[in-house]
Motif scaffolding. Structure first.
Motif, short mmCIF file in Angstrom:
data_model
loop_
_atom_site.label_atom_id
_atom_site.label_comp_id
_atom_site.label_asym_id
_atom_site.label_seq_id
_atom_site.Cartn_x
_atom_site.Cartn_y
_atom_site.Cartn_z
N GLU A 32 0.78 -1.17 -0.01
CA GLU A 32 0.00 -0.18 0.12
C GLU A 32 0.83 1.31 -0.02
O GLU A 32 0.47 2.33 -0.62
CB GLU A 32 -0.97 0.00 1.38
CG GLU A 32 -2.08 -1.07 1.32
CD GLU A 32 -3.17 -0.86 -0.20
OE1 GLU A 32 -3.29 0.12 -0.40
OE2 GLU A 32 -3.31 -1.70 -0.87
N ARG A 44 -5.14 -10.27 1.06
CA ARG A 44 -5.83 -9.22 0.72
C ARG A 44 -7.40 -9.36 0.61
O ARG A 44 -8.13 -8.53 0.60
CB ARG A 44 -5.34 -8.60 -0.63
CG ARG A 44 -5.41 -9.51 -1.80
CD ARG A 44 -5.08 -8.99 -3.23
NE ARG A 44 -5.13 -10.34 -4.04
CZ ARG A 44 -6.08 -10.88 -4.56
NH1 ARG A 44 -7.19 -10.50 -4.57
NH2 ARG A 44 -5.88 -11.79 -5.56
N ASP A 49 -12.49 -3.68 1.04
CA ASP A 49 -12.08 -2.57 -0.07
C ASP A 49 -12.21 -1.22 0.75
O ASP A 49 -13.14 -0.97 1.25
CB ASP A 49 -12.65 -2.98 -1.28
CG ASP A 49 -12.34 -3.89 -2.14
OD1 ASP A 49 -11.54 -4.54 -1.83
OD2 ASP A 49 -13.18 -4.23 -2.97
N GLY A 50 -11.12 -0.55 0.47
CA GLY A 50 -11.20 0.98 0.94
C GLY A 50 -10.61 1.03 2.22
O GLY A 50 -10.40 2.04 2.86
N TYR A 51 -10.22 -0.12 2.86
CA TYR A 51 -9.79 0.09 4.46
C TYR A 51 -8.41 -0.84 4.42
O TYR A 51 -8.27 -1.47 5.66
CB TYR A 51 -10.72 -0.42 5.33
CG TYR A 51 -12.08 0.19 5.51
CD1 TYR A 51 -12.01 1.48 6.27
CD2 TYR A 51 -13.05 -0.05 4.82
CE1 TYR A 51 -13.22 2.13 6.21
CE2 TYR A 51 -14.22 0.80 4.90
CZ TYR A 51 -14.18 2.08 5.74
OH TYR A 51 -15.28 2.84 5.70
N GLU A 52 -7.95 -0.84 3.43
CA GLU A 52 -6.63 -1.76 3.37
C GLU A 52 -5.54 -1.47 4.39
O GLU A 52 -5.21 -2.23 4.89
CB GLU A 52 -6.04 -1.58 1.76
CG GLU A 52 -6.56 -2.41 0.80
CD GLU A 52 -7.66 -1.41 0.16
OE1 GLU A 52 -8.00 -0.22 0.49
OE2 GLU A 52 -8.44 -1.91 -0.59
N THR A 53 -5.01 -0.10 4.46
CA THR A 53 -4.26 0.28 5.42
C THR A 53 -4.64 -0.02 6.78
O THR A 53 -3.70 -0.70 7.65
CB THR A 53 -3.83 1.76 5.36
OG1 THR A 53 -3.35 2.19 3.97
CG2 THR A 53 -2.65 2.05 6.35
N TYR A 54 -5.69 0.42 7.26
CA TYR A 54 -6.31 -0.07 8.40
C TYR A 54 -6.24 -1.67 8.92
O TYR A 54 -5.95 -2.15 9.76
CB TYR A 54 -7.65 0.43 8.56
CG TYR A 54 -7.63 1.95 8.76
CD1 TYR A 54 -6.93 2.77 9.70
CD2 TYR A 54 -8.49 2.60 7.70
CE1 TYR A 54 -6.92 4.26 9.39
CE2 TYR A 54 -8.49 3.78 7.96
CZ TYR A 54 -7.79 4.83 8.43
OH TYR A 54 -7.94 6.05 8.46
#
Length: 79
Positions: A32, A44, A49-54
């Protein structure tokens, strides 16, 4: 020469799970932030989706917690 006692199955499984979570979460964070390839790409699928880092940060934290629990199980089995 001393022999090391065998790990309990629960301690071995928790160690494997901790490794997968920490390495997979760290790999996801590197992907990321730096665009590197996924070392463990299947993780993954565990992150929305949209919260990958968290999600990857939570995976690393959960892996550390599972590893600590597994270590305490292994120590309890030895004593």
């Amino acid at each position: 020469m001393t022999s090391t006692p065998a790990k309990s199955p629960s301690a071995a499984v928790s160690g494997l799970l901790a490794f997968v979570l920490v390495v997979g979460g760290g790999s996801g964070l590197l992907h990321e932030w730096l665009g590197w390839i996924h070392f463990m790409g299947f993780v993954r699928l565990l992150v929305p989706d949209g919260y990958e880092t968290y999600g990857y940060v939570v995976m690393v934290a959960a892996g550390l917690a599972v590893g600590a629990v597994g270590d305490s199980l292994a120590r309890r089995a030895r004593s």
